[in-house]
Design a protein around this motif. Structure first.
Motif, short mmCIF file in Angstrom:
data_model
loop_
_atom_site.label_atom_id
_atom_site.label_comp_id
_atom_site.label_asym_id
_atom_site.label_seq_id
_atom_site.Cartn_x
_atom_site.Cartn_y
_atom_site.Cartn_z
N LEU A 266 0.81 -1.38 -0.02
CA LEU A 266 0.15 0.02 0.10
C LEU A 266 0.89 1.06 0.12
O LEU A 266 1.85 1.31 0.59
CB LEU A 266 -1.05 -0.01 1.15
N ARG A 267 0.42 2.18 -0.48
CA ARG A 267 0.96 3.61 -0.68
C ARG A 267 0.44 4.62 0.23
O ARG A 267 -0.78 4.63 0.42
CB ARG A 267 1.16 4.15 -2.14
N LEU A 296 -9.30 4.89 13.55
CA LEU A 296 -9.90 3.66 13.40
C LEU A 296 -11.34 4.00 12.80
O LEU A 296 -11.99 4.82 13.29
CB LEU A 296 -10.13 2.79 14.47
N VAL A 297 -11.44 3.17 11.63
CA VAL A 297 -12.86 3.36 10.81
C VAL A 297 -13.20 2.09 10.47
O VAL A 297 -12.50 1.16 10.47
CB VAL A 297 -12.51 4.21 9.43
N PRO A 298 -14.55 2.14 9.98
CA PRO A 298 -15.08 0.71 9.80
C PRO A 298 -14.41 0.11 8.41
O PRO A 298 -13.92 0.89 7.64
CB PRO A 298 -16.51 1.05 9.10
N ALA A 302 -11.10 2.41 4.55
CA ALA A 302 -9.42 2.79 4.14
C ALA A 302 -8.92 1.61 3.76
O ALA A 302 -9.29 0.42 3.75
CB ALA A 302 -8.87 3.05 5.71
N GLU A 303 -7.97 1.85 2.97
CA GLU A 303 -7.16 0.55 2.15
C GLU A 303 -6.31 -0.16 3.25
O GLU A 303 -6.40 -1.51 2.96
CB GLU A 303 -6.11 1.28 1.26
N LEU A 304 -5.92 0.38 4.40
CA LEU A 304 -5.16 -0.30 5.31
C LEU A 304 -6.13 -0.97 6.23
O LEU A 304 -6.86 -0.07 7.06
CB LEU A 304 -4.20 0.20 6.24
N THR A 305 -6.35 -2.46 6.22
CA THR A 305 -7.42 -3.06 7.19
C THR A 305 -6.60 -4.07 8.01
O THR A 305 -5.63 -4.69 7.82
CB THR A 305 -8.41 -3.67 6.36
N GLY A 306 -7.24 -4.24 9.07
CA GLY A 306 -6.47 -5.34 10.21
C GLY A 306 -7.67 -5.69 11.08
O GLY A 306 -8.90 -5.48 11.14
N VAL A 307 -7.09 -6.42 12.26
CA VAL A 307 -8.07 -6.90 13.28
C VAL A 307 -7.59 -6.54 14.51
O VAL A 307 -6.37 -6.49 14.73
CB VAL A 307 -8.05 -8.50 13.40
N VAL A 308 -8.54 -6.07 15.39
CA VAL A 308 -7.94 -5.65 16.90
C VAL A 308 -7.75 -6.74 17.63
O VAL A 308 -8.68 -7.45 17.94
CB VAL A 308 -9.15 -4.67 17.55
N ALA A 343 -12.58 -7.26 16.44
CA ALA A 343 -13.24 -6.61 15.31
C ALA A 343 -12.44 -6.07 13.96
O ALA A 343 -11.24 -6.14 14.29
CB ALA A 343 -13.64 -5.26 15.75
N ARG A 344 -12.85 -6.35 12.74
CA ARG A 344 -11.98 -6.06 11.60
C ARG A 344 -12.25 -4.51 11.52
O ARG A 344 -13.47 -4.02 11.37
CB ARG A 344 -12.54 -6.57 10.60
N VAL A 345 -11.02 -3.70 11.06
CA VAL A 345 -11.14 -2.33 11.08
C VAL A 345 -10.32 -1.69 9.96
O VAL A 345 -9.35 -2.32 9.55
CB VAL A 345 -10.93 -1.62 12.51
N GLY A 346 -10.72 -0.54 9.42
CA GLY A 346 -9.78 0.06 8.52
C GLY A 346 -8.83 1.18 9.64
O GLY A 346 -9.14 1.57 10.28
#
Length: 366
Positions: A266-267, A296-298, A302-308, A343-346
């Motif tokens: 990602l850029r 942190l957004v739903p 956002a392109e960058l996503t992950g798990v809390v 939770a999965r988040v952006g």
């Protein structure tokens, strides 16, 4: 004049080079913090300015006067500097008045003038009415004020403070920081303040001198040091930081685009510190992001996503650890953010800095 100049100062203890060729100028009336980890050379530098240590090489000036070099040393008592130590160094058998008066007695100041000056200085540091007490009858903060008063009473050209608040509890330490700031504003005296506490340095300083392994790594005001560190050491030492391996793919007038070299590549828009802008585009390094500069957004926003993976309540804020792009990101938000663990988040990166040539730094959150 309280200006202090160091020119290529070196201090060696046997085979150990504690201070390695540092140069800088401290302006009259400026408050400068020497900041760094234990063993970085900050206290040794202060002791050379005070005259307790002789440089192995280089020169130190107070105003226009040479006070230290390899072959020349003005003793501490002839430098007209005030010194405040970590352990206060107040004499337990003397009253507050006598502790503060002691330097004036050594200078044979007449008694009427001595009393006037001592009482004036005690008022300045908030100790009026306590002049007959002994140190054991004072709190830690009051003892530290006695040490400050004793250093100020001789009207020094500069004050040297060596971790003066480290023995105080957290709340009193915070209060004393602001008292030292107020004292500096009233006296306009030059202050050199040694600390390993980043909060003290950020609150007190006109400029911060970050030291590491005997060298000056960066000099700047608190905002510059915090927002545009020159390398990963400074970024990591001042506050919290996320580091991700990246390459710079675009640069124009300090603004660039950095591409992560992990995951999907990602850029992100980023700034490049002024000291590194002469480098070529497509250089390897690290993307540096402060935890408060990530929102942190739903997922999907956002392109960058992950798990809390962890959510910690810290009173005035929430501290999140989020697994994303093969690494753990630290994010700090206001306490109203509702994402739970699992939770999965952006992750919306609002501000980032590219640090060139730092690819060997540990690419995880601090």
């Amino acid at each position: 004049m309280g200006a202090i100049t160091l020119r290529n100062v070196v201090k060696e203890f046997g085979d150990v080079r504690a201070v390695d060729g540092i140069s800088m100028e401290i302006a009259d009336g400026e408050i400068v913090c020497f900041l760094g980890p234990s063993g970085c050379g900050k206290t040794t530098t202060l002791r050379m300015i005070a005259g307790f240590e002789r440089p192995t090489a280089g020169e130190i000036y107070i105003g226009d006067q040479l006070v230290s070099s390899e072959k020349y040393l003005v003793p501490p008592e002839r430098r007209n500097l005030g010194m405040v130590f970590q352990n206060y160094a107040v004499w337990p058998h003397m009253t507050v008045f006598d502790n503060v008066a002691y330097p004036l007695k050594l200078r044979k100041v007449p008694k009427p003038k001595l009393r006037e000056k001592v009482m004036e200085t005690l008022e300045m540091v908030g100790l009026t009415g306590l002049e007959k007490r002994y140190p054991e009858q004072l709190s830690g903060g009051q003892q530290q004020r006695v040490a400050l008063a004793r250093a100020l009473v001789v009207e020094p050209v500069a004050m040297l403070l060596d971790e003066p608040l480290s023995n105080l509890d957290a709340k009193l330490r915070e209060k004393m920081r602001f008292e030292i700031m107020d004292l500096h504003r009233r006296t306009k005296i030059t202050v050199i303040y040694v600390t390993h506490d980043q909060a003290e340095a950020m609150v007190l300083s006109d400029r911060i001198v970050v030291m590491h392994k005997g060298k000056i790594v960066q000099i700047g005001d608190p905002v510059q040091i915090y927002q545009e560190p020159v390398n990963a050491f400074v970024a990591d030492f001042i506050g919290l930081a996320n580091f991700a391996p990246a390459r710079l793919v675009e640069l124009k007038e300090g603004q660039g685009i950095a591409e992560l070299t992990t995951g999907k590549g990602l850029r992100f828009p980023c700034r490049v510190p002024l000291a590194q802008r002469g480098g070529t585009v497509e250089g390897e390094g690290l993307l540096f992001v402060r935890p408060e500069d990530i929102e942190l957004v739903p997922e999907g926003e956002a392109e960058l996503t992950g798990v809390v993976v962890r959510r910690t309540f810290l009173g005035d804020r929430l501290d999140f650890r989020v697994e994303a792009e093969g690494m753990e990101w630290r994010v700090e938000t206001n306490p109203d953010v509702q994402f739970d663990e699992g939770a999965r988040v952006g992750l919306l990166v609002k501000r980032a800095v590219f640090l060139a040539g730092e690819e060997n730094h540990e690419p995880t959150a601090s």
